[in-house]
Scaffold this active site. Structure first.
Site, mmCIF file in Angstrom:
data_model
loop_
_atom_site.group_PDB
_atom_site.id
_atom_site.type_symbol
_atom_site.label_atom_id
_atom_site.label_comp_id
_atom_site.label_asym_id
_atom_site.label_seq_id
_atom_site.Cartn_x
_atom_site.Cartn_y
_atom_site.Cartn_z
ATOM 1 N N LYS A 4 0.868 -1.187 0.000
ATOM 2 C CA LYS A 4 0.000 0.000 0.000
ATOM 3 C C LYS A 4 0.904 1.236 0.000
ATOM 4 C CE LYS A 4 -3.906 1.809 2.731
ATOM 5 N NZ LYS A 4 -4.715 1.594 3.952
ATOM 6 N N SER A 53 -9.587 1.454 2.799
ATOM 7 C CA SER A 53 -8.674 2.169 1.932
ATOM 8 C C SER A 53 -7.616 1.300 1.260
ATOM 9 C CB SER A 53 -7.970 3.254 2.733
ATOM 10 O OG SER A 53 -7.202 2.662 3.774
ATOM 11 N N SER A 102 -9.939 -0.872 7.019
ATOM 12 C CA SER A 102 -9.292 -0.638 5.719
ATOM 13 C C SER A 102 -8.538 -1.816 5.131
ATOM 14 C CB SER A 102 -8.337 0.556 5.815
ATOM 15 O OG SER A 102 -9.051 1.756 5.701
#
Lengths: 497, 531
Positions: B95, B171, B195
């Protein structure tokens, strides 16, 4: 240029500006702890004279993703200071974020302590120049990180992060001080204490000890608090004294002229020796404090706390009082001999070696050793002239082996050579000439060489006696025992041989 | 089946035994990326083309050359007889919230678009030390503020590999989509309110939010520091366990990383659920959300297929020997989202302070050297919609007196939520749970554009995940079945502090028990074309 904050002459009260008013002063100090590394990273804490931004890492420069890790040495030094200030050391304290924007604050928040700080309460008893003791209470004692420095050069704002993350203790007093002199005295004693404890170099010029002063005035004897102003950027004891005096004068004449003190922040201009208004402070800034989630609560064991308190040395004031009671020293001597820890330790070590009169020793140290220290710029523990050598020199003087003048010169020789005093005395033949026959032959020679002066003396010019003494002393290179010389010289001049 | 579709566990073992070369696995992964990902997210993306709508767009930065060097080093180690690590040659993605030295680290925000990290996050360092090969940085919601990936400043944003008109969740949407579409075997995400788990559920993969403090946060750009947990995303439970074993543990650079020994999460993973007490709670089979017009709280049962998936899973686990405990009360769950709304925004607004244009990242051209203008313009131009909303809300709710009304009350709610879990897991209490079984998300993946712009409603897709963040407890999301529309649905297993091993054991048991289920054979639509 006109000084906007100067007191107009017509408002000066020649009969004593302060007659009806008293000043109310509180000091906010920031103390740089002298740890090896910074408070939340492993960068070296001291950046004195390092080029800008050379002593930084991702953590203290606030890069994305970094986290603080608390330096235990900073906690220890902060706790030691708290203990010395008679503050309660909290077993659980917290770090909080103080949020504000400034270019030299790289994270945009300062990690500080807010409501539950390391220290709770406390005070410092300060002997004021008038002789009374003022208890200055502490409202706030907490750990925090320092910010960087901003400077303006060539129309540009330059930021140096070297100082970011240097451990600080912020310590705020109650409004307990009543004059600029008292404020100065508090700082002098605080500086002494910080060095005594070894927690800070406490050099105001280098910013190790920084001070903001909150000043207000009120009718003498009343107990309410009036609107205060805050003076920033005062970085010497003299500046604190001058700035506060100037501000008190301004407030008094303002009030006497029917005006009202407004809550300003003032900046001390050291070069021009004057105060400039920085900003009006109508509302308190909202720093949106909240617990720093990147650090755990600071939990201390009661054993750890007890150890800190146990490690607390005898404090300056306590030691001064002990010197007065135990050694019967005058307050003046005791104060000077406890100015810092090395000199106090030096005195007591010398006293052990010397074994007798504490006051004689005190005189020697205050006159000779302190002068030597000042000339060489050394602290007492750095002198080659050890307390034991000093004691030895004084004993030689006491025994009449050397006279006092030789003793003083001998101290310098010991300091320079590192040789024991006895060895120097032997090597250089410094022992006093007290042998009667040796002295007599010198006197005889002097008299024989100056028949005219002898005649004048004998004819009534007795004032020449001192001149004869001088001649004898010169011949013996000052090593003649003065009392013995005087007796023998008198006999010789009276022709009573 | 491509090499990149194999499990991390198998790949690492084959590479360790010299049966497989790391560079060949890398080539397979790069080939897959070329086939399914389309153009990477970028600031200047221009119009969306027809082709863009057929691709996943997981990546922001592909680090193929760097990956090749790493893979070659793994192969060199193997051929010289050295230990190449537990993840030898396993291709992974990261990420774009994790710092990786020398590689752009953007947090999917314009304000960090030019930031190249000068250091590497602890979790990533450990993965690379264990031989993992980083393929690149994947897309996400800007600063992790969102549940759909749509708030990324780098577009095209990631699409769901199961239905390219739908969001991958967020996310960590890029991470979940990459893992689901075989663009690497594993991905590292972060979970602040769900997330990792919500996108894992939406993309049909496994995602773990570990216990707070189990994995170091050092090098992870902070969202809400008291809630943020880095964690693994994988295609099966064992791979997630393997990945956690590598990433977990104390860190001298993060004092909130717990100093507890890291167990071998693979040992005993197959011991089954016999005797395990697994709870169900009605409070997790309904949702509450504010009416968009009136603001009143609406309570609603979850969609039947989500409820039924959960109850079927309980039956499956019961058949494996678990003891199902029904009606476990978790009454304070309803405060999860409101409390999260406050706490996460207060912390986020403070964490965003450092992005001021002074030190790094985007800097606006301020006229006349005015500092306030520099701040204002930099942040106005550098931050997208979500950071701005969060700064405004966060500063509002922590300022002056409002802090008592909002922030302090939210912290109280947080304690109450924690107390619910403590009661449920208390070994001497009335429920004595080992695991609480819930759905991960109230719905399967929603359509792109459905909620974007309404950050309140968007937040409610995290309703079932957020309580574990408040409480700090670990929670695992695993695929639980497919919806009528053929979309993945996630099951969530929540345990007490540091009970990750228990969660893996239960998750693995469910995986084994459903290995032959029809829905297991269905693959994401983007993979249909590559086979």
């Amino acid at each position: 240029m006109m000084n906007p904050l100067a007191v107009p002459d017509q408002h000066r009260n020649k009969d004593g500006l302060m007659a009806d008013f008293e000043a109310v002063i509180g000091l906010e100090t920031h103390i740089q702890l002298n740890t090896v590394t910074k408070i939340f990273c492993s960068c070296k804490a001291d950046s004195w004279q390092d080029p800008p931004n050379t002593n930084i890492c991702p953590v203290c420069a606030g890069l994305p993703g970094v986290l603080p890790v608390l330096n235990e040495a900073a906690v220890y030094k902060g706790a030691l200071l708290a203990a010395a200030m008679h503050a309660e050391i909290r077993l659980v304290s917290y770090f909080d974020r103080k949020n504000y924007f400034y270019p030299d604050l790289p994270k945009g928040y300062q990690i500080s302590q807010f409501d539950l700080a390391l220290g709770d309460g406390g005070y410092l008893d300060v002997t004021m120049p008038g002789g009374f003791v003022r208890r200055v209470n502490i409202t706030k004692l907490h750990l925090e990180e320092d910010a960087g420095k901003t400077k303006y050069e060539g129309g540009q704002r330059l930021v140096d992060f070297n100082r970011c993350g240097v451990p600080l203790v912020e310590m705020v007093t109650e409004p307990d001080l009543r004059s600029a002199d008292e404020a100065a005295q508090y700082l002098i004693r605080l500086r002494q204490l910080l060095r005594w404890l070894g927690v800070s170099e406490a050099d105001m010029e280098k910013g190790h000890l920084r001070c903001d002063a909150n000043v207000s005035i009120r009718t003498a004897g009343s107990t309410y608090l009036n609107t205060k102003t805050e003076i920033k950027n005062v970085n010497s004891i003299e500046a604190v004294r001058a700035a506060i005096n100037m501000e008190i004068e301004r407030q008094v004449s303002l009030v006497q002229a029917g005006g009202q003190v407004e809550s300003w922040t003032l900046d001390w201009d050291e070069t021009r020796q004057r105060l400039n208004k920085m900003r009006s402070k109508e509302t308190e800034a909202d720093y949106r404090y909240f617990r720093e989630p990147d650090l755990l609560p600071l939990e201390l064991t009661s054993e750890w706390r007890d150890a800190v308190i146990q490690n607390l040395p005898e404090l300056p004031l306590e030691r001064q009082l002990r010197f007065m009671t135990r050694y019967q020293l005058p307050e003046y001597d005791a104060d000077i001999l406890t100015a810092d820890r090395p000199i106090a330790d030096y005195y007591e070590a010398a006293l052990t070696a010397y074994g007798t009169d504490p006051k004689i020793l005190s005189n020697w140290i205050m006159n000779e050793v302190l002068r030597m220290q000042n000339e060489l710029g050394l602290s007492a523990d750095a002198l080659t002239l050890t307390p034991e050598y000093l004691a030895e020199v004084i004993r030689l003087v006491d025994a009449g082996t050397i006279n006092a003048a030789t003793g003083k010169a001998l101290l310098v020789k010991v300091q320079q050579s590192g040789q024991p005093p006895q060895a120097i005395v032997a090597a250089e033949g410094l022992s006093q000439v007290s042998d009667d026959s040796a002295l007599q032959s010198v006197i005889d020679a002097v008299l024989a060489a100056h028949p005219q002066e002898v005649e004048s003396y004998r004819g009534g010019k007795e004032g020449l006696f001192g001149w004869f003494m001088g001649q004898v002393m010169r011949q013996t290179r000052g090593q003649a025992d003065p009392a013995k010389t005087r007796a023998l010289l008198q006999k010789a001049l009276q022709g009573k041989r | 089946m491509s090499l990149t579709d194999q499990s991390a566990f198998d790949i690492a073992h084959k590479i360790q035994r010299g049966e497989l070369a790391a560079v060949d696995v890398l080539d397979a992964a790069l080939e897959r990326i070329a086939a399914v990902d389309g153009r990477p997210g970028a600031l200047d993306y221009g119009p969306l083309t027809q082709e863009d709508q057929t691709k996943v767009h997981a990546f922001i930065t592909l680090t193929a050359d760097r990956a090749r060097q790493k893979a070659e080093r793994v192969d060199a180690r193997i051929s010289s007889g050295e230990d190449a690590g537990a993840l030898a040659g396993v291709p992974i993605t990261i990420k774009d919230l994790f710092c990786l030295k020398g590689v752009p680290t953007t947090a999917a925000s314009r304000i960090l678009s030019n930031f190249v990290a000068p250091y590497t996050a602890t979790a990533i360092e450990r993965l690379e030390d264990a031989g993992a090969v980083v393929l690149g940085k994947v897309n996400m919601d800007e600063f992790a503020y969102g549940s759909s990936n749509e708030s990324s400043a780098f577009k095209p944003t990631t699409r769901n590999p199961w239905d390219l008109t739908r969001v991958p969740g967020g996310s960590s949407g890029g991470s979940a989509a990459a893992v689901a579409s075989g663009q690497g075997c594993l991905s590292v995400g972060t979970d602040t309110g769900g997330s990792i788990r919500q996108p894992a559920a939406y993309c049909g993969v496994v995602g773990l939010k570990p216990t707070y403090g189990r994995i170091s946060r050092y090098g992870v750009i902070a969202f809400a520091s008291s809630l943020d947990c880095p964690g693994p995303l994988a295609r099966n439970v064992r791979d997630a366990a393997l990945m956690l074993s590598v990433m977990a543990g104390a860190d001298t650079r993060d004092s909130t990383a717990v100093r507890l020994p890291v167990p071998d999460y693979l040992a005993g993973i197959d011991r089954g659920v016999k005797g395990m007490r697994i709870g169900l709670s009605k409070d997790y089979l309904q949702i509450s959300y504010p009416d968009p017009d009136t603001g009143e709280t609406i309570m609603e049962d979850l969609p039947a297929e989500i409820r039924n998936m959960t109850l079927r899973a309980a039956e499956t686990l019961a058949a494996e020997g678990a003891e199902i405990v029904e009606n476990v009360p978790m009454p304070n769950s309803i405060y999860g989202i409101p409390a999260y709304f406050v706490i996460s925004r207060v912390e986020a607004s403070s964490n965003l302070h450092r992005f001021d244009g002074v030190k790094y990242g985007y800097r606006a051209r301020a006229s006349g050297g005015d500092l306030a203008e520099l701040y204002r313009l930099t942040r106005a131009e550098g931050f997208g919609l979500e950071p701005k909303l969060r700064v405004l809300m966060g500063m509002y709710m922590s300022g002056g007196q409002l802090s008592l009304q909002y922030f302090q009350r939210a912290l109280q709610a947080r304690s109450m939520i924690r107390a619910d879990f403590e009661t449920a897991f208390d070994p001497d209490g009335p429920y004595r749970l080992d695991v609480l079984l819930t759905p991960t998300a109230p719905t399967p993946a929603f359509k792109m554009g459905d909620f974007y712009g309404d950050s309140t409603l968007m937040q409610y897709s995290d309703q079932l995940t957020v309580s574990a963040n408040h409480a700090g407890v670990p929670a695992l999301s695993i695929p639980g079945g497919l919806s009528a529309e053929g979309l993945p649905m996630g099951l969530q297993l929540i345990g007490p502090d540091f009970a990750e091993a228990t969660l893996f054991r239960a998750g693995y048991a469910f995986e084994q028990a459903t290995a032959d289920a029809d829905w297991r054979a269905v693959k994401p639509c983007v993979l249909a074309e590559v086979e």
